[in-house]
Design a protein around this motif. Structure first.
Motif, PDB file in Angstrom:
ATOM      1  N   ASN A 185       0.824  -1.224   0.000  1.00 52.74           N
ATOM      2  CA  ASN A 185       0.000   0.000   0.000  1.00 52.74           C
ATOM      3  C   ASN A 185       0.850   1.263   0.000  1.00 52.74           C
TER       4      ASN A 185
ATOM      5  N   LEU B 252      -6.409   7.389   0.988  1.00 50.36           N
ATOM      6  CA  LEU B 252      -7.749   7.011   1.420  1.00 50.36           C
ATOM      7  C   LEU B 252      -8.648   8.232   1.365  1.00 50.36           C
TER       8      LEU B 252
ATOM      9  N   PHE C 253     -17.662   2.741  -2.029  1.00 55.32           N
ATOM     10  CA  PHE C 253     -16.247   2.995  -2.344  1.00 55.32           C
ATOM     11  C   PHE C 253     -15.441   3.237  -1.075  1.00 55.32           C
ATOM     12  N   VAL C 254     -15.942   4.069  -0.181  1.00 54.56           N
ATOM     13  CA  VAL C 254     -15.216   4.374   1.058  1.00 54.56           C
ATOM     14  C   VAL C 254     -15.142   3.139   1.951  1.00 54.56           C
TER      15      VAL C 254
ATOM     16  N   GLN D 265     -15.033   0.026   1.069  1.00 52.39           N
ATOM     17  CA  GLN D 265     -14.157  -1.001   0.509  1.00 52.39           C
ATOM     18  C   GLN D 265     -12.691  -0.592   0.490  1.00 52.39           C
ATOM     19  N   GLN D 266     -12.376   0.625   0.892  1.00 50.94           N
ATOM     20  CA  GLN D 266     -10.979   1.069   0.867  1.00 50.94           C
ATOM     21  C   GLN D 266     -10.099   0.280   1.816  1.00 50.94           C
ATOM     22  N   GLN D 267     -10.690  -0.269   2.887  1.00 52.55           N
ATOM     23  CA  GLN D 267      -9.900  -1.019   3.864  1.00 52.55           C
ATOM     24  C   GLN D 267      -9.332  -2.313   3.285  1.00 52.55           C
TER      25      GLN D 267
ATOM     26  N   LYS E 299      -7.905  -2.525   0.317  1.00 53.27           N
ATOM     27  CA  LYS E 299      -6.840  -2.263  -0.640  1.00 53.27           C
ATOM     28  C   LYS E 299      -5.560  -2.963  -0.212  1.00 53.27           C
TER      29      LYS E 299
END
Length: 283
Positions: A35, A40, A253-254, A256-258, A260
């Motif tokens: 990452n 984010l 979207f927000v 599902q960012q975790q 990545k």
């Protein structure tokens, strides 16, 4: 003893003759990074970002509503042109700003405007009869698909390979020509072509320079007002679709960012960059 006599492994293709081709040294993964440079986004940032898409959807919706009102005779071309001219004049004042009093600038813009109006009015009778041999159902189907292309390839402020301003604009103009051929008179067709120029040429130029997320509010309210007088079912679908794009999609979207998980390491392709001293480096 043979293993210790071998040359130390290096990250070089021509320095590891003593090792098997599929050998991976433990030091190879020491440079593994996960990452790297990942940003984010907050829910507010995601919502504001999707307003550009909703703005284009509202432009297409408003254009189609104006066509429907002209098609059914609920509004007349002079009324449409008057409202469009008034709103465009106000937008032009904000667009030019301090250059508004520059005579040379106003003269050039006036020439462009006059040329577009004259040629549009002269070619309106031809465009009005251009697709007489094609059925109305086919015209409406083609309009749907080309306007979908307009939404897909439109420039929303992001640098992507699929962004094509020319394709998006040509699709919108083609759709306006198709719809103009279904109107009753050439003057109706001319009015619709003017609307197409305003929505798909002038308005994107203005929003690309002065876009703010709250610009969506007036065009969304205008679409809701006109759709209320056209069809409640279409109004409900438009509101739900707008809510889906502007609220539900950013939330997903927000959330599902975790998940990545990108990896970076020595296997990444080298990026050639030039520093301030003009020396080319591999990174």
């Amino acid at each position: 003893m043979v293993l210790h006599s071998r040359r130390q492994w290096q990250k070089s293709l021509y320095e590891n003759a003593d090792y098997d081709d599929n050998y991976t040294d433990p030091s190879f993964l020491k440079e593994l990074r996960t990452n790297l440079n990942v940003r984010l986004f907050t829910f507010e940032e995601a919502v504001k970002g999707t307003t550009r898409l909703n703005n284009q959807v509202s432009c297409v919706t408003l254009f189609l509503v104006i066509f429907y009102l002209l098609y059914t005779g609920d509004v007349t071309p002079p009324n449409v042109l008057f409202v469009t001219g008034l709103s465009t004049s106000i937008g032009y004042i904000f667009y030019r700003g301090r250059k508004l009093f520059d005579f040379q600038c106003i003269l050039e813009d006036s020439k462009t405007l006059l040329s577009v109006l004259v040629f549009g009015y002269l070619f309106a009778p031809l465009l009005h009869r251009l697709t007489n041999a094609i059925s109305t159902d086919t015209i409406f189907s083609m309009t749907f698909f080309v306007l979908l292309l307009n939404l897909i390839f439109c420039d929303y402020g992001l640098s992507a390979a699929m962004v094509s301003k020319a394709l998006s604009l040509n699709a919108a103009i083609f759709a306006s020509i198709c719809l103009a051929s279904r109107l009753s008179t050439a003057f109706h067709a001319f009015a619709l072509l003017v609307e197409a120029a305003v929505f798909f040429v002038l308005y994107p130029i203005f929003t690309s320079l002065y876009w703010h997320w709250y610009f969506l509010v007036p065009i969304f309210g205008l679409c809701c007002f006109l759709l209320y007088n056209v069809s409640l079912n279409i109004l409900l679908f438009y509101v739900l679709f707008t809510g889906f794009i502007n609220i539900l999609c950013p939330y997903i979207f927000v959330a599902q960012q975790q998940y990545k998980h990108s990896i970076h390491g020595p296997w990444d392709e080298a990026i050639v960059e030039e520093n301030n001293e003009g020396i080319i480096e591999d990174k």
